[in-house]
Design an enzyme around this catalytic site. Structure first.
Site, mmCIF file in Angstrom:
data_model
loop_
_atom_site.group_PDB
_atom_site.id
_atom_site.type_symbol
_atom_site.label_atom_id
_atom_site.label_comp_id
_atom_site.label_asym_id
_atom_site.label_seq_id
_atom_site.Cartn_x
_atom_site.Cartn_y
_atom_site.Cartn_z
ATOM 1 C CD GLU A 123 -3.005 1.228 1.906
ATOM 2 O OE1 GLU A 123 -2.679 1.015 3.073
ATOM 3 O OE2 GLU A 123 -3.884 2.011 1.549
ATOM 4 C CG ASP A 124 1.522 2.821 3.265
ATOM 5 O OD1 ASP A 124 0.511 3.150 2.622
ATOM 6 O OD2 ASP A 124 1.516 2.551 4.481
#
Ligand code: MN
Length: 735
Positions: free
Chosen positions: A89-90
């Site tokens: 996600e990051d």
């Protein structure tokens, strides 16, 4: 701020070593290498990132992995996933990268974690959608949700660094969704911490008030617990038990709820703590040992007979096992005592993951959670359910209290509390549910809407002629029954619609309109019907005429000039007025058998009532009172199915009506009431029940009357009986 890179690196390694130590017992060959690899990947990809607190980001995945290992007891795969949970996600790392590095299983779990990440919006529907996503991924692999819970717990523990609005959002989502999930998965310790932290950030004032009072009263409580435990300890030792006994405080959140829901002040809550006795006993002996301990305690302190809870013989469906009793302790104070084995205690605190440990020895009990997950999958299989409704169903079905009901053969079924005989029927088998006409509960005949209680024994009565009815949706609470009924109704509607489609096609042909998809769609638009199914349905009922089709053609040629009909968007009052009277209406009289109509049981209309007819799928026309609780819904959503109706009152026919009488329990009141009823002309009593409680009197009478005039006359006379305070007509006889 100056950052000491070398010191940070040292700290990261120290935290990593603590993680390895936490999971050491469970690691198999090769596990350590894989965890190391995941750790290094995570360090590399998160290296530029920092948390809101300013700390290196990698502290967070390490902390989440440590919670997974230490507090949930998960194995290597989950720990690897926890370390990597925020990478896709990051950071630049992709799911494919993970698949290449760690294989498909880990990639699948990370995918699930990525899908449910992100904080929700405050709007209910998005929250519900998110909840649904969480459940979907959970159904795939429970570890996803366990890691997510660890993630959420660490975020809650470090929430002080977030902005106020984020704190409130995250804390509310935690209370709404994650704490109940933790509870349902049997992770009691985590659930309690999530709830307490959730309260801290949503209602800090109450949280601090309770927390401070707990600290203030602690010394006194400790002294009391000591006094309570001391004599028991001695006897238990004498009897050769290997045990731990201690006081366990109630959580701040549960004290808060008690104060709020029961309106008692903190000072008056007697169960601020419970005494827990955990015994070390071999599996085959644990039940009898727990009861032995119970017997010792109740020899010493007097138990309250109503407060014995045996979750050992019938564990809760989140697998909780324990024996609870409340006894009269020193100083005349009630004290709850929880008795359980070490194994039960670990299951109660750590829940789902602890099951793996006891898998062989307690295989049967583990199925309870598997069953639950199966139910979730079943609910998720119902694709057209609206998200909010789904959440309601879910919370109702899977988080609520449960009851135990027995089949005639003695098999036990678990149902959410509030479940009815019809729910029970569908729980046994879809076919039995669909053909249910009633039930025998504890050998007494009851209607299908009968609400079951724990310990009931229920036998379902079926008939081959029975089919599911629309009303049934009001009688069930389980998601399973609801979706099965909806499916059956859909099937029925589809059959009717198929006939309607043929009729419509013929009518189109007569009016020289092509029977194309577009034309059908436009016709729906013209009639303001939501779907073509509804249109076909209407055609099947004979409610589409050639005149309407002609108007439609005109409208199609010149849509601006001619305004479409507004049948369905009329105001409710207008609909009610229309339903009340006018021309060409249905006359209800003594030819009931010939005309296919029935009086609806939801409001039991009788002659003289304002009524309307409603065309149902399989039961002909049903007559409702205009003030029936269901009327607004029927009139506003299905106006085109409404038929005007009035009574023809030349002949004397009898209709069933219910009357409720309340008053004080005077001597001879029952006798006087029945006298009034039998003195009335032409009244037949079908049933009569009376209840008295502490001088109060309540009676329900079902009588056959001719019309409202007749009924009102009876009511007036009943009101005159000595002791009667009120007489009202009721819609339905409640059980
Ligand atoms: Mn995270």
């Amino acid at each position: 701020m100056q950052i000491d890179v070398a010191a940070e690196r040292k700290e990261i390694l120290a935290r990593y070593r603590a993680l390895i130590k936490a999971c050491k017992r469970r690691l198999e060959k090769g596990d350590k290498e894989m965890i190391r690899k995941a750790f290094e990947v995570a360090v590399e990809y998160h290296k530029e990132m920092r948390r809101k607190s300013g700390e290196p980001y990698i502290y967070h995945p390490i902390a989440v992995a440590t919670i997974c290992a230490e507090e949930i007891g998960l194995g290597a795969t989950a720990i690897v996933c926890a370390l990597l949970h925020d990478t896709v996600e990051d950071t630049d790392l992709t799911l494919d990268d993970i698949k290449g590095l760690f294989g498909p299983k880990i990639a699948q779990i990370i995918d699930g974690l990525t899908k449910i990440s992100g904080v929700i919006d405050n709007t209910a529907s998005i929250q519900a959608e998110n909840f649904r996503k969480v459940l979907l991924t959970m159904a795939e692999d429970v570890r996803v949700i366990l890691i997510k819970l660890a993630d959420r717990l660490h975020n809650m523990r470090t929430l002080e660094h977030m902005k106020r609005d984020k704190q409130v959002k995250i804390a509310s989502e935690t209370l709404y969704m994650y704490a109940p999930l933790a509870h349902r998965l049997g992770l009691n310790t985590i659930k309690t911490e999530l709830e307490d932290l959730g309260l801290k950030y949503t209602d800090e004032h109450s949280y601090l008030e309770i927390a401070n009072k707990l600290i203030e009263t602690e010394p006194e409580r400790k002294k009391f617990i000591q006094k309570f435990i001391e004599p028991l300890k001695e006897i238990l030792q004498e009897q050769g038990f290997n045990f731990k006994i201690y006081g366990r405080p109630k959580s701040i959140f549960s004290i808060f709820n008690k104060i709020k829901n029961k309106g008692v002040p903190f000072e008056e809550i007697y169960d601020l703590f419970a005494i827990r006795i955990v015994i070390d006993a071999p599996l085959e002996q644990e039940k009898s040992d727990c009861w032995k301990v119970y017997s010792i305690i109740t020899d010493f302190y007097h138990p309250s007979p109503e407060r014995l809870r045996d979750w050992i013989s019938t564990p809760k469906s989140n697998s909780y096992e324990s024996l609870h009793t409340t006894v009269m302790g020193p100083e005349g104070k009630w004290v709850e005592v929880q008795i359980r084995s070490l194994r039960m205690d670990e299951l109660a605190e750590k829940g789902y993951a602890a099951h793996w440990k006891y898998k062989e020895s307690a295989a049967e009990k583990e199925n309870k959670l598997e069953e639950w997950l199966k139910k979730i999958r079943e609910m998720l299989d119902n694709p057209d359910a609206n998200a909010l409704e789904f959440i309601d169903d879910f919370k109702l079905n899977l988080f609520s209290d449960e009851i135990f009901v027995f089949t005639p053969k003695g098999d036990m079924k678990t149902l959410p509390s509030g479940a009815t005989a019809l729910d029970f029927a569908f729980d046994i088998h879809t076919k039995i549910g669909e053909q249910c006409i009633g039930a025998k509960v504890n050998h007494k005949l009851v209607p299908l809407s009968y609400e079951l209680k724990s310990g009931d024994q229920a036998e379902i009565l079926t008939s081959g002629k029975q089919t599911p009815k629309e009303d049934w949706l009001h009688y069930v609470i389980t998601a399973r029954a609801k979706s099965k009924i909806k499916n059956a109704l859909k099937e029925q509607r589809k059959k009717v619609a198929d006939t309607g489609r043929e009729i419509l096609e013929k009518k189109f042909y007569k009016s020289k309109v092509d029977f194309t998809l577009q034309n059908v769609k436009d016709f729906c638009k013209y009639l303001k019907l939501p779907t073509s199914q509804e249109l076909f349905y209407r055609a099947a009922l004979g409610n589409v005429d050639v005149k309407e089709i002609k108007e439609f053609i005109k409208w199609k040629e010149n849509p601006k000039k001619i305004v479409p009909r507004k049948t369905d968007s009329q105001k409710i009052e207008q609909l009610v007025t229309n339903a009340r009277g006018g021309n060409d209406m249905l006359v209800i009289g003594d030819d009931m058998q010939e005309l296919d109509y029935k009086l609806s049981p939801c409001c039991n209309p009788i002659p003289g009532d304002d009524v309307f007819g409603f065309v149902t799928v399989s039961e002909g026309i049903k007559i409702h009172r205009v003030n029936c609780p269901n009327a607004i819904k029927l009139l506003s959503n299905y106006a085109y199915r409404v038929v005007k109706a009035k009574w023809m009152n030349e002949h004397l026919i009898s209709f069933l009506a219910g009357i409720k009488i309340i008053g004080s329990d005077e001597l001879g009141i029952v006798n006087n009431l029945t006298k009034v009823i039998s003195n009335e002309n032409n009244i037949n009593m079908r049933s009569i029940t009376f209840d008295t409680d502490d001088g109060l009197f309540e009676g329900t009478i079902m009588v056959y009357v001719h019309d409202t005039k007749h009924l009102n006359h009876l009511i007036d006379n009943l009101k005159k009986v000595k002791g009667v305070n009120g007489v009202v007509r009721i819609d339905e006889k409640k059980n």
